[in-house]
Design an enzyme around this catalytic site. Structure first.
Site, mmCIF file in Angstrom:
data_model
loop_
_atom_site.group_PDB
_atom_site.id
_atom_site.type_symbol
_atom_site.label_atom_id
_atom_site.label_comp_id
_atom_site.label_asym_id
_atom_site.label_seq_id
_atom_site.Cartn_x
_atom_site.Cartn_y
_atom_site.Cartn_z
ATOM 1 N N ASP A 60 57.221 21.313 29.181
ATOM 2 C CA ASP A 60 56.638 21.486 29.074
ATOM 3 C C ASP A 60 56.488 22.843 28.423
ATOM 4 O OD1 ASP A 60 53.992 21.728 30.759
ATOM 5 O OD2 ASP A 60 55.348 23.315 31.747
ATOM 6 N N ASP A 62 53.619 26.278 29.175
ATOM 7 C CA ASP A 62 53.713 27.306 29.480
ATOM 8 C C ASP A 62 54.547 27.808 30.907
ATOM 9 O OD1 ASP A 62 52.772 29.553 30.366
ATOM 10 O OD2 ASP A 62 50.480 28.891 31.136
ATOM 11 N N ASP A 287 58.971 23.887 34.874
ATOM 12 C CA ASP A 287 59.253 25.463 34.904
ATOM 13 C C ASP A 287 58.105 24.882 36.692
ATOM 14 O OD1 ASP A 287 56.247 25.301 34.389
ATOM 15 O OD2 ASP A 287 55.826 26.529 35.246
#
Length: 348
Positions: A60, A62, A287
């Site tokens: 991922d 961000d 995240d």
């Protein structure tokens, strides 16, 4: 008995279950169990996993490689360079559909991240690919299928790139499309696509509901993210929130393109230029439990939670304690404080 997530050793992991085709990892004592999570470290056998059992890394963006407007996170550029030096396949998958895939590449370059265009996919690009497959191809550009967009100019650009006509998707918050344009084109609207839209309004919601009264009109969302973090602990509504409003108003359910669904994983084979990824030899780093980690589990990949974004160890512990099978799938195999924790495991 509930097992805590923080700094679990491999010996504390109950009922390990090997993923298919992971014989080498299983022999090393590394078989993942969705009921527990371990710190990624030499003690948990991570070095053998990363160097020997994993060929592809899916990350991922961000919250993993960078954080909002704060810039690149420590170790991100070094990790990408080291993985490429080790001849690992690396892909960046983002649920951010507000920019084009080219815009995502520009950001990576500004941040000094060594990636190429074929390694990047976001939900704007993948949503365009999905709709190109779902809608019958047009015999000429003038008869291209029309998609009504609740989203950004970047989303419109990706649709245009695959030969689809886009309505909506105004550039400025609160900007509304010309009523005459939308009404005149309503008979030809073949799909409604919901993305991140800072100009979301009652008028746009009403128009989308009108188009969705036709059962032949497809209802698609770029991603399910309910909210996004901002500076100072604030949050703003995400695509998932806007999609929910339209689902309630229209009485229909959207097909979701982004993580945790498999479509983005399948796009790697068609867009990445290196063929399909073997999920049993791939590792997902994210995240957010309900998107990134669940995506990895849905695709059969190893999963690592980076604690530099949305989800915390407390969130992991809650999923571990849950009796819901879907929550168990959100438990990562490993966690790291940050992406920099990979570097000593990949050296030498």
């Amino acid at each position: 008995m509930t097992i805590g997530c923080a700094r679990l050793s491999i010996g504390a992991c109950p009922r390990p279950v090997a993923l298919p085709n992971m014989a080498a990892a299983g022999r090393a004592g590394l078989a993942p169990a969705r009921s527990c999570c371990r710190r990624l470290s030499c003690e948990s056998g991570a070095r053998e996993l990363l160097l020997g059992a994993v060929d592809s890394f899916v990350l991922d963006c961000d919250g993993v490689l960078w954080k909002g407007r704060d810039g690149v996170l420590s170790g991100a550029a070094e990790l990408l360079g080291r993985l490429q030096a080790l001849d690992k396949r690396v892909y960046l998958l983002s649920n951010n559909g507000s920019c084009t895939a080219g815009g995502l590449l520009d950001k990576c370059r500004r941040l000094g991240l060594p990636v190429r265009a074929r390694q990047l996919l976001n939900t704007a690009r993948c949503s365009a690919l999905y709709l190109r497959q779902a809608l019958a191809p047009a015999p000429s550009p003038s008869s291209a299928p029309t998609v009504y967009v609740l989203g950004s100019p970047g989303l419109r650009s990706e649709l245009a790139a695959v030969g689809l006509r886009a309505l909506g998707g105004g550039e400025h918050p609160g900007e509304e499309e010309e009523e005459e344009e939308v009404v005149a084109s309503s008979a030809g609207v073949r799909a409604v696509l919901v993305g991140y839209d800072e100009g979301f309004s009652f008028g746009r919601l009403s128009r989308a509901c009108g188009f969705l009264q036709d059962p032949r009109c497809l209802f698609v969302a770029t991603d399910p993210d309910p909210w996004h973090p901002r500076e100072g602990g604030r949050v703003v509504p995400g695509t998932g929130s806007l999609t929910a409003a339209l689902e309630v108003a229209s009485g229909r359910k959207a097909a979701v393109v982004g993580k945790p669904g498999r479509f983005m994983f399948d796009c790697i084979a068609s867009e990445g230029g290196e063929g399909a990824v073997d999920p049993s030899r791939a590792l997902m780093v994210g995240d957010r439990l309900e998107t990134d980690i669940l995506f990895g589990a849905n695709c059969g990949m190893w999963t690592v939670l980076a604690l530099t974004g949305v989800s915390s160890l407390q969130d992991v512990h809650a999923k571990m304690a849950s009796e819901l099978p879907q929550h168990k799938k959100m438990v990562p195999d490993f966690y790291v404080d940050s992406i920099a924790d990979f570097l000593p495991l990949l050296s030498g």
